[in-house]
Structure formats: C-alpha cells, structure tokens
Design a protein around this motif. Structure first.
Motif, PDB file in Angstrom:
ATOM      1  N   PHE A   1      -2.422   3.083   6.276  1.00  8.50           N
ATOM      2  CA  PHE A   1      -2.894   2.942   4.900  1.00  8.50           C
ATOM      3  C   PHE A   1      -4.360   3.364   4.800  1.00  8.50           C
ATOM      4  O   PHE A   1      -4.767   3.975   3.809  1.00  8.50           O
ATOM      5  N   GLN A   2      -5.129   3.040   5.828  1.00 11.39           N
ATOM      6  CA  GLN A   2      -6.545   3.440   5.831  1.00 11.39           C
ATOM      7  C   GLN A   2      -6.667   4.965   5.818  1.00 11.39           C
ATOM      8  O   GLN A   2      -7.474   5.524   5.067  1.00 11.39           O
ATOM      9  N   ASN A   3      -5.847   5.627   6.643  1.00  7.26           N
ATOM     10  CA  ASN A   3      -5.861   7.097   6.661  1.00  7.26           C
ATOM     11  C   ASN A   3      -5.511   7.664   5.286  1.00  7.26           C
ATOM     12  O   ASN A   3      -6.143   8.619   4.819  1.00  7.26           O
TER      13      ASN A   3
ATOM     14  N   TYR B   1     -11.219  -2.278   7.744  1.00  8.44           N
ATOM     15  CA  TYR B   1     -10.521  -1.491   6.719  1.00  8.44           C
ATOM     16  C   TYR B   1     -11.330  -1.483   5.425  1.00  8.44           C
ATOM     17  O   TYR B   1     -11.878  -2.506   5.018  1.00  8.44           O
ATOM     18  N   THR B   2     -11.346  -0.332   4.775  1.00 11.55           N
ATOM     19  CA  THR B   2     -12.143  -0.200   3.545  1.00 11.55           C
ATOM     20  C   THR B   2     -11.274  -0.072   2.290  1.00 11.55           C
ATOM     21  O   THR B   2     -11.809   0.009   1.191  1.00 11.55           O
TER      22      THR B   2
ATOM     23  N   PHE C   1      -5.094   2.810  -4.642  1.00  9.07           N
ATOM     24  CA  PHE C   1      -4.418   1.994  -3.631  1.00  9.07           C
ATOM     25  C   PHE C   1      -4.712   0.517  -3.891  1.00  9.07           C
ATOM     26  O   PHE C   1      -5.853   0.141  -4.154  1.00  9.07           O
ATOM     27  N   MET C   2      -3.663  -0.323  -3.797  1.00 14.77           N
ATOM     28  CA  MET C   2      -3.822  -1.766  -3.992  1.00 14.77           C
ATOM     29  C   MET C   2      -3.070  -2.480  -2.859  1.00 14.77           C
ATOM     30  O   MET C   2      -1.840  -2.524  -2.859  1.00 14.77           O
ATOM     31  N   ILE C   3      -3.805  -2.998  -1.888  1.00 13.49           N
ATOM     32  CA  ILE C   3      -3.204  -3.753  -0.792  1.00 13.49           C
ATOM     33  C   ILE C   3      -3.243  -5.221  -1.223  1.00 13.49           C
ATOM     34  O   ILE C   3      -4.309  -5.840  -1.275  1.00 13.49           O
ATOM     35  N   VAL C   4      -2.071  -5.771  -1.553  1.00 14.67           N
ATOM     36  CA  VAL C   4      -1.986  -7.061  -2.253  1.00 14.67           C
ATOM     37  C   VAL C   4      -1.415  -8.140  -1.334  1.00 14.67           C
ATOM     38  O   VAL C   4      -0.259  -8.039  -0.889  1.00 14.67           O
ATOM     39  N   ASN C   5      -2.213  -9.165  -1.057  1.00 15.57           N
ATOM     40  CA  ASN C   5      -1.676 -10.302  -0.310  1.00 15.57           C
ATOM     41  C   ASN C   5      -0.718 -11.068  -1.218  1.00 15.57           C
ATOM     42  O   ASN C   5      -1.050 -11.390  -2.359  1.00 15.57           O
ATOM     43  N   ALA C   6       0.483 -11.361  -0.694  1.00 13.84           N
ATOM     44  CA  ALA C   6       1.553 -11.927  -1.520  1.00 13.84           C
ATOM     45  C   ALA C   6       1.251 -13.328  -2.037  1.00 13.84           C
ATOM     46  O   ALA C   6       1.906 -13.803  -2.966  1.00 13.84           O
ATOM     47  N   GLY C   7       0.277 -14.025  -1.436  1.00 11.65           N
ATOM     48  CA  GLY C   7      -0.169 -15.301  -1.990  1.00 11.65           C
ATOM     49  C   GLY C   7       0.777 -16.465  -1.788  1.00 11.65           C
ATOM     50  O   GLY C   7       0.507 -17.567  -2.262  1.00 11.65           O
TER      51      GLY C   7
ATOM     52  N   LYS D   1       5.496  10.663   4.635  1.00 12.71           N
ATOM     53  CA  LYS D   1       6.439  10.310   3.574  1.00 12.71           C
ATOM     54  C   LYS D   1       5.700   9.871   2.306  1.00 12.71           C
ATOM     55  O   LYS D   1       6.070  10.248   1.195  1.00 12.71           O
ATOM     56  N   MET D   2       4.645   9.080   2.481  1.00  7.32           N
ATOM     57  CA  MET D   2       3.885   8.619   1.319  1.00  7.32           C
ATOM     58  C   MET D   2       3.185   9.790   0.636  1.00  7.32           C
ATOM     59  O   MET D   2       3.135   9.868  -0.604  1.00  7.32           O
TER      60      MET D   2
END
Length: 589
Positions: free
Chosen positions: A496-498, A534-535, A511-517, A582-583
């Motif tokens: 994801f970082q790449n 990670y940025t 990009f939204m890396i979302v913790n499911a909570g 793929k992404m």
C-alpha cells in the motif's frame, strides 16, 4: 412453506421456487434449497443439526425475489423443548443484522432489542448486559457517560472483584473488550499470562509468538510447552507439524518419523495436505526417499471421498464440515490429487525413475492445473534435456504470477539452455506483462461492480477529527479496512505504501487506510503507527459503522470507488506483491 396466492407474496405463479439462506449456522446444508409444489403451496424441509440456532432466508424464482417486509429477509429460530429459542439463537441473529439492514441505526436498534430478549431468557448473563449497554451507547450518545458508568459498575461487581483465577481473569478481559477498553483488557491479559504461564491465555499467546520465532532451541522449548499444556487436539496436530518442520531443519530423521506418525492420527479433514507436506519433507532429506514415497501414497489415500467444505467450529475443539457443491468438491479433490501426484513425481525423479515420474506428472497435470505439478514437470523437462518444453511451462506460470522472481529466474535458465545465450530474453519477457494485463483487464471489466458506496461520515483521522467527505467528491478512492491484530493486513502495508507513493501526486486518486474500530481504539492505532514509517493516510471507523455499512466480513478487505461514488472493485485478503499490479489495473479501469 410458501403460498404464492397470499396477499403479501411477492412471487405469484412460480414455475420453480428456491429457498436461499442469508445468514445461517445450518453449516452442513447448501446455501440454496429447491422447493416442491404441494397443492397451492411450495414446501421444503430439512434435518436440523444439534448445534443449529438460527437462519435468515428469502425466496427466489425466475429472477424475482421475496425478501419479506422492507427486504429484511425472513427468519427462523431453532427452539428448545420448552418452546423458547435455543441458547445462542439471539446471538446468531445479531450476526445476521450487518447484511440485512443497510441503515446502521436501524440495525443497532434491533440489536438492542435482541440483547434485551437474551437478558429476559437469562437475567444472569452479565456479558449480554454489557453488550446491551454498549449497543445503547451508539444509539443514545447523549447518555454515553451514564451508560458507561453503568457498564463499569457491572464489571466491578461481577468480574473485577472475583478475579482470582485464570478463568475469571479471562472473563474480565472479555468484559473490557466488549466495552472496547483495549488498554485495560491488554493489561489484565498480560497479568494473566504472567500469573498462569501454562494457562489457556499464555499458551495461546505462545502459539502466536512461535509463528514469528527464528529456528532456535527457544522455538523448540516453546513448541514442547504448547504440546504439554494445550487441551485442543487441533492445536496438538498443528504443533506436531511444526515439530516435524523443526526437526527437518535439524536433519533429525528419527524425530521427523516420530511426529509424522502422530500426524497420521489426525482427525483434520484435510489431512491430505499434512501428509503431502511430510512426504515432501522426507524427500528433501535425500536419503529417505522410500519413506517419502510411502507418505505420498498415504496422502493420496487420504484425499476425501466425499465433499469437504469449510470447517466450522461449533465448540472449542469440535467442528463440522460445511457443505460444498459437488462440482466444486470434485475440482478440489482433483487439485488435492494433483498436488500429491506432483510430490510423488518429484520423488520418482529423485529415485531416477524418470519414465515413471513423467507418467505421474502427466496425470497430475490432467487432474489439476496446479503450480506444483507444472513446476515439477518443468524440472523433469530440464533434467531430460528438453529446455524448450520447460520454458513453455515457466511462461505459463508467469502468466498467472508475473511478479514471481523464482520462476522468472527459471524462465531465464531454460531460455539460455535451449537458445545458447541470454540474447533476446528481456525483449521476449516484456510480452508476459502485456499479455497478463490484457487478460486481467478483460476479467476485471466483467467483474466490475457499480454499487452505491455507503457514507463515510463516521470516519475520523487519528486525532479524532471527522473527515470532510467533500474532499472525496469526483475522486477514485481506495479504502482498506484493517486491524492491528490482523497479520495479512500488516503484510499488505508495504505494498500500500508503494501504491500511495506512486499516486501521491495524482489529485484524482485518494488512499484511505481505515482501522475497522471493532477491536482497536484510536490510542491503539496511534501507538502502532509510532513504531512504523508508513506515510499513507490512516483513519478510524467510529463504532465500526462504515465497516458494517460496507458489509465487511473479514480483514483485510479493500474497496475501490469510482469518481461517481460507486463501488467498482472489492477484494478480500492479501495475495502478495501481485496486489500492486492488480490495484494499478483496477485504478486504470
């Protein structure tokens, strides 16, 4: 029964009718049951397993569906002899709500009513009392402080004051988890592990640590400790397999034989894979080929004779095998046989039985297009001076796995072997990437979704500030749901970082890396992030509302939204470096 002439029936005069399960723990049944016409009604019946508790379902015929009032599905509880829903039925219905109600608030209100019913049936169930209070916090935010106070009083009176055993500490951990107070839960769990080093929590913790251990005497001590203190037969079998691998690295064949015999006694329905792994392990030893051959034959005999679906645990160490369609089962059995015959062919190669090995590997390829059968056949072609045939197989493998470095090198070796030099190799291999993209683009265009994405209003940044969803308008948005405990989630982050760095200057892609909570607090994520570099932007799903609205069933799950706000692609799990290619293609489409 279904009555098509009823005023409330959505399907009239059907030529056929199918009952389709939504959420069900009738695991041994198929997802769909064909109904039969009986006079003016349609009917279907089935045997109810002892462990079953609840099912939601709907009806389908000729493209029409009847999903009940407001499409919330029909449902049935399993009842006990006293006419009340069996213990666990309300809990199963709670699990079904996520997919049945698109409105999270409505789902939460139904959840509250179910917890109330469970408490009526069992007033002493303090865990349900906590779940009820926690669910009410989401529905009644103005009463949050009061409800939290009540919840912690329940914990104080029923769990905290009686924490003088490992079992009671385990209950206390669960109580704090329900209230999403992970710091306290983690602190108590740590205390339990220290005070009860051979207890269930300590052994479970040790199992997790073993996965990250390097090969060492400490690893051996940990495995033997797990074996001595676990009560689970499944855990014992898995530990035997780890000990077999440990002694394989040590070159201790006597110990390998000892643990191989124990694995033979396994009740695991996919014992074929374990026995095949043993055969492969002995083959690598070089001097135990006859033993390797015998285990390959045992693995072949262990291929299930009947359909084997997903394993469902119905208690700590008791499981049932879920239903799978015959066509799927046949394919899976053939692939199992193909993998075992690939191992068998490899052993025959090592025994210089080249003609027999080729015959075995040809059979393996006919049964299933598995990587192991292709790989071993290619190796046989190299061993018998047929490098062009080997090259063609490696090319075929790379058409599915264009980023695989091992097979790229093997492709190069076979190219040099039949061509005499490396000249022209790079130009030729460029075609792999182009051909893969062409094939995958066609596949993705067929699979592309066009479903309206739920609201992201409940997401916050890691400082707790609500996001401005207007910044996402007209953008391609990649949303990845994850949790700190999820290994595959963490494994995907370098990729994801790449991807984030690749598109960082493209204002049309977010990009939204979302913790499911659902298990982590914002503080947990902040602490986790401090130890990583990670940025990419990270967000928090308050009360897991976005996760529920999207219908996330496992982590990691990634959604790609088009600039029209609709979900275009969905991917569950992590499949390695290929995810980047793929992404990239998904975004391009």
């Amino acid at each position: 029964h279904y009555n098509p002439s009823s005023e409330r029936a959505n399907i009239s005069n059907p030529n056929d009718l199918t009952l389709v399960f939504g959420h069900s723990n009738f695991y041994e049944l198929p997802d769909k049951l064909d109904m039969k016409q009986q006079g003016d009604r349609w009917a279907v019946s089935w045997n109810v397993p002892d462990y079953a508790e609840f099912a939601s379902f709907y009806f389908k015929s000729d493209g029409k569906t009847d999903k009940g009032i407001n499409d919330h599905l029909y449902e049935t509880y399993v009842y006990n002899k006293n006419g009340a829903p069996v213990d666990g039925a309300y809990r199963q219905k709670v699990f079904s709500l996520r997919k049945r109600y698109q409105n999270p608030t409505k789902a939460d209100s139904v959840r509250v009513e179910l917890y109330k019913k469970q408490l009526e049936a069992n007033p002493d169930d303090k865990f349900t009392e906590l779940q009820l209070l926690n669910a009410r916090i989401g529905l009644e935010p103005s009463k949050k402080e009061q409800l939290q106070k009540e919840a912690y009083q329940v914990i104080e009176e029923n769990f905290k004051q009686n924490s003088d055993s490992e079992e009671s500490l385990s209950k206390l951990v669960r109580a704090y988890r329900i209230m999403r107070d992970n710091p306290k839960a983690d602190s108590i769990r740590k205390k339990a592990i220290e005070e009860y080093p051979t207890g269930r929590m300590a052994i479970r913790d040790l199992r997790g640590k073993v996965r990250d251990m390097e090969h060492s005497p400490e690893m051996l001590d940990a495995l033997l400790k797990i074996l001595e203190h676990t009560e689970s037969e499944i855990t014992r079998t898995n530990t035997y397999e780890q000990l077999f691998d440990y002694y394989k690295k040590e070159g201790d064949t006597e110990k390998m034989v000892q643990y191989a015999k124990k694995i033979e006694m396994s009740i695991w329905p996919w014992k074929v894979n374990q026995l095949n792994s043993i055969a492969h392990g002995f083959a690598e030893q070089g001097d135990r080929l006859e033993l390797a051959l015998s285990y390959a034959e045992k693995a072949l005999a262990a291929v299930p004779k009947k359909a084997v679906g997903p394993v469902r645990f119905i208690s700590k160490d008791e499981f049932v095998v879920g239903h799978v369609e015959d066509s799927v089962a046949t394919k899976e059995r053939n692939e199992d046989k193909s993998r075992v015959m690939a191992t068998l062919g490899s052993i025959q190669m090592k025994m210089d039985q080249l003609n027999k090995a080729e015959e075995t590997l040809q059979q393996a390829l006919k049964l299933g297009d598995t990587r192991s059968s292709k790989k071993n056949m290619a190796q046989l072609y190299m061993n018998t001076d047929r490098p062009k045939k080997a090259f063609d197989i490696y090319w075929d493998i790379l058409m599915d796995e264009p980023t695989n470095k091992e097979f790229k090198e093997k492709l190069r070796e076979s190219y040099i072997a039949y061509n005499g030099s490396e000249k022209g190799f790079n130009k030729k291999t460029q075609k792999i990437d182009k051909a893969w993209k062409k094939r995958m683009r066609k596949k993705y265009k067929k699979e592309r979704l066009n479903k309206k994405a739920p609201s992201l209003d409940h997401l916050t940044d890691l400082d707790g500030n609500k996001i401005d969803t207007r910044t996402l308008d007209d953008k391609i948005v990649i949303i990845d749901f994850w949790a700190t405990w999820c290994g595959p989630c963490i494994d995907s982050f370098p990729h994801f970082q790449n991807m984030y760095e690749k598109y960082q200057k493209n204002s049309d892609v977010k990009f939204m890396i979302v913790n499911a909570g659902n298990t982590d607090s914002i503080e947990d994520i902040q602490k986790w992030k401090e130890g990583n570099e990670y940025t990419f932007p990270m967000y928090y799903d308050v009360n897991s509302k976005a996760m529920k609205a999207f219908g996330v069933r496992g982590l990691p799950t990634t959604y790609i939204l088009g600039n029209d706000g609709n979900i275009k692609f969905k991917k569950m799990g992590f499949e390695g470096p290929i995810m980047e290619k793929k992404m990239e293609l998904n975004i391009e489409i």
